[in-house]
Design an enzyme around this catalytic site. Structure first.
Site, PDB file in Angstrom:
ATOM      1  N   MET A   1      74.785  40.425  78.898  1.00 53.65           N
ATOM      2  CA  MET A   1      75.262  41.408  79.831  1.00 53.65           C
ATOM      3  C   MET A   1      75.947  42.471  79.022  1.00 53.65           C
ATOM      4  O   MET A   1      76.525  42.119  78.025  1.00 53.65           O
ATOM      5  CB  MET A   1      76.060  40.624  80.759  1.00 53.65           C
ATOM      6  N   PRO A   2      75.841  43.682  79.229  1.00 50.46           N
ATOM      7  CA  PRO A   2      75.304  44.336  80.411  1.00 50.46           C
ATOM      8  C   PRO A   2      73.777  44.271  80.508  1.00 50.46           C
ATOM      9  O   PRO A   2      73.095  43.961  79.549  1.00 50.46           O
ATOM     10  CB  PRO A   2      75.769  45.786  80.259  1.00 50.46           C
ATOM     11  N   LEU A   3      73.329  44.580  81.707  1.00 53.61           N
ATOM     12  CA  LEU A   3      71.906  44.610  82.029  1.00 53.61           C
ATOM     13  C   LEU A   3      71.474  46.074  82.087  1.00 53.61           C
ATOM     14  O   LEU A   3      72.065  46.858  82.823  1.00 53.61           O
ATOM     15  CB  LEU A   3      71.673  43.916  83.370  1.00 53.61           C
ATOM     16  N   VAL A  72      74.122  47.979  84.448  1.00 54.84           N
ATOM     17  CA  VAL A  72      74.911  47.136  85.332  1.00 54.84           C
ATOM     18  C   VAL A  72      75.810  46.302  84.431  1.00 54.84           C
ATOM     19  O   VAL A  72      75.325  45.603  83.536  1.00 54.84           O
ATOM     20  CB  VAL A  72      74.016  46.230  86.210  1.00 54.84           C
TER      21      VAL A  72
END
Length: 130
Positions: A1-3, A72
């Site tokens: 993450m992040p995506l 995201v």
């Protein structure tokens, strides 16, 4: 993450896509101080004419090489975001020949309970991830 989601027009070669992803990941690792294996990227390729991105009145001339990146992520500081935007523009120009005018980045923040990396568990909440 992040995506990271990448929206691009059709026509890029697999090596061009790889360079785009690798370069973006390096900027993500540096700006957000995430581990190297914290890599989640999805590329969506669209037929010509299916991406419309004007300039919001900023007088930005865009080409058909436009790249839109939607990030995201858990919350990041303003300084981290500004560093990320600058690194992306600089490195994608240097490594991929992408004109900075052809880069749009949008961030959506969420929190620890909004992530499950597998096995039906929320690893940030269970303590498996920090």
């Amino acid at each position: 993450m992040p995506l990271l989601y990448f929206d691009v027009s059709e026509g890029r070669t697999p090596s061009e896509i790889k360079a785009l992803l690798d370069t973006s990941h390096a900027a993500t690792v540096e700006a957000f101080e995430v581990p190297e294996r914290d890599r989640y990227q999805v590329v969506r390729s669209h037929p010509t004419g299916q991406i419309v991105a004007l300039d919001t009145g900023l007088d930005i001339a865009r080409s058909h090489h436009l790249v839109i990146i939607h990030v995201v992520s858990r919350p990041r500081t303003r300084a981290q975001k500004e560093k990320f935007y600058a690194l992306l523009a600089e490195r994608l120009q240097r490594d991929c020949g992408l004109d900075p005018a052809d880069l749009i980045v949008s961030m959506t923040e969420n929190d620890n309970e909004d992530w499950s990396f597998g096995f039906g568990r929320a690893q940030f909440l269970t303590g498996e991830l920090h």
